[in-house]
Write a protein that holds these residues in place. Structure first.
Motif, mmCIF file in Angstrom:
data_model
loop_
_atom_site.group_PDB
_atom_site.id
_atom_site.type_symbol
_atom_site.label_atom_id
_atom_site.label_comp_id
_atom_site.label_asym_id
_atom_site.label_seq_id
_atom_site.Cartn_x
_atom_site.Cartn_y
_atom_site.Cartn_z
ATOM 1 N N GLY A 1 0.819 -1.209 0.000
ATOM 2 C CA GLY A 1 0.000 0.000 0.000
ATOM 3 C C GLY A 1 0.852 1.257 0.000
ATOM 4 N N TYR A 2 0.224 2.372 0.335
ATOM 5 C CA TYR A 2 0.896 3.666 0.277
ATOM 6 C C TYR A 2 0.717 4.416 1.596
ATOM 7 C CZ TYR A 2 0.545 2.529 -4.686
ATOM 8 O OH TYR A 2 0.622 1.885 -5.904
ATOM 9 N N ILE A 3 1.713 5.236 1.929
ATOM 10 C CA ILE A 3 1.663 6.053 3.139
ATOM 11 C C ILE A 3 1.789 7.517 2.740
ATOM 12 C CG2 ILE A 3 2.742 6.581 5.357
ATOM 13 C CD1 ILE A 3 3.832 3.731 5.416
ATOM 14 N N ASP A 4 0.835 8.314 3.177
ATOM 15 C CA ASP A 4 0.865 9.751 2.916
ATOM 16 C C ASP A 4 0.908 10.473 4.260
ATOM 17 O OD1 ASP A 4 0.684 12.301 2.002
ATOM 18 O OD2 ASP A 4 -1.389 12.165 1.287
ATOM 19 N N HIS A 5 2.101 10.926 4.629
ATOM 20 C CA HIS A 5 2.281 11.603 5.920
ATOM 21 C C HIS A 5 2.966 12.942 5.662
ATOM 22 C CE1 HIS A 5 2.989 12.497 10.036
ATOM 23 N NE2 HIS A 5 2.842 11.257 10.496
#
Length: 329
Positions: free
Chosen positions: A265-269
């Protein structure tokens, strides 16, 4: 293949002598793989024998094994018929006797119901059998054993940490530390020759997007829906803090890396902490290759660090029945 030195609160052979078992494991794996590969190339029928059915998993064999067979295993050390006896022999070796060590290494034998079609398939089956052997080392000693939750035999994340990384990586999988008389479960810890990796796995549905923040919960978006998930930084920071405190008390100098790992998946922080690596689908392959390319040999500081961590781990086990009976006699 990484080495499982601690799992949850199960008793581990590595706790008895962390300086002995890692190098023994490396020799065992190398010897058996070379022997197995040679047998495959020569089409050795004695190794790849057809059987009516596939071997049962080790945990199933343990449950079905009659009591009398377990007792026989203690006294008939001359026989090499099963893996349990092999492990007993390993424990009785003289650590300073290199010849006896090499002899005991030969006791681990693979079992095949057919000849794999390719070297790659052979390697996968070899690693699967070695994984079950590791589970024994991570849940039993000569005199004690722990009852392993069967789900760990099929835990894909555990297999990932063990089967995809070098032999010199020492893995503590979701260990329980006993701090101030209270058990504390932490994230997975990997000791490499050059540093310590505290890893929090953040994986759910494929292509999920995790929106990070400083709040207690993050937001997961997938298929047009949103759901709250616990902030993985909470457990990750707790893990790194415990490791740092133990290292400081034991004067151990190893860099500590913090990683949130999301392979699918992806992490947007927007405001990610500078000391945390966010490894997700877009940069996973680069990070993974870098980890696999760490080919440094096992180091003394690595053993010292592992020993310090293991001393603070909680262990729940029982005495083996064989030893209870022998003491009564």
């Amino acid at each position: 293949m990484g080495q499982l030195i601690k799992m949850q609160d199960y008793v581990s052979r590595y706790e008895q002598n962390i300086y002995l078992y890692p190098s023994r494991y490396v020799r065992l794996k190398k010897h058996q793989w070379e022997k197995l590969k040679a047998a495959w190339e020569n089409n050795d029928a004695s190794v790849f024998m057809n059987q009516s059915q596939e071997e049962n998993p080790d945990w199933l064999e343990e449950e079905k094994k009659p009591l009398i067979d377990k007792l026989k295993g203690l006294w008939k050390l001359g026989k090499k018929d099963n893996e349990e006896e092999d492990l007993l022999n390993l424990d009785q070796m003289d650590p300073d006797n290199e010849d006896s060590g090499e002899e005991a290494i030969l006791q681990f034998e693979t079992k095949f119901t057919y000849r794999p079609d390719s070297v790659e398939e052979l390697k996968h089956q070899f690693l699967d059998q070695l994984f079950r052997f590791q589970m024994k080392w991570a849940s039993s000693t000569l005199t004690e054993k722990s009852f392993v939750d069967k789900r760990f035999y099929y835990d894909e994340k555990l297999k990932f940490f063990l089967q995809r990384f070098p032999d010199t990586f020492l893995v503590l999988y979701l260990p329980l530390f006993l701090l101030k008389k209270a058990p504390v479960e932490v994230e997975t810890i990997i000791l490499s020759p050059t540093g310590v990796w505290c890893i929090s796995l953040l994986e759910e549905e494929d292509s999920s997007v995790f929106i990070g923040s400083k709040e207690r919960f993050w937001v997961k978006r997938v298929n047009g829906e949103e759901k709250k998930v616990l902030n993985p930084l909470l457990a990750l920071n707790r893990t790194a803090k415990i490791v740092h405190q133990i290292f400081r008390m034991n004067e151990i100098d190893l860099p500590i890396h913090k990683v949130i790992l999301c392979r699918n998946g992806y992490i947007d922080h927007p405001a990610a902490p500078f000391d945390v690596q966010m490894i997700e689908k877009r940069n996973y392959e680069e990070w993974f290759k870098g980890m696999r390319n760490l080919r440094s040999p096992l180091k003394h500081v690595q053993f010292k660090a592992a020993q310090a961590l293991l001393q603070y781990c909680q262990t729940t086990s029982i005495r083996r029945l064989e030893w209870e009976i022998s003491e009564e006699e």
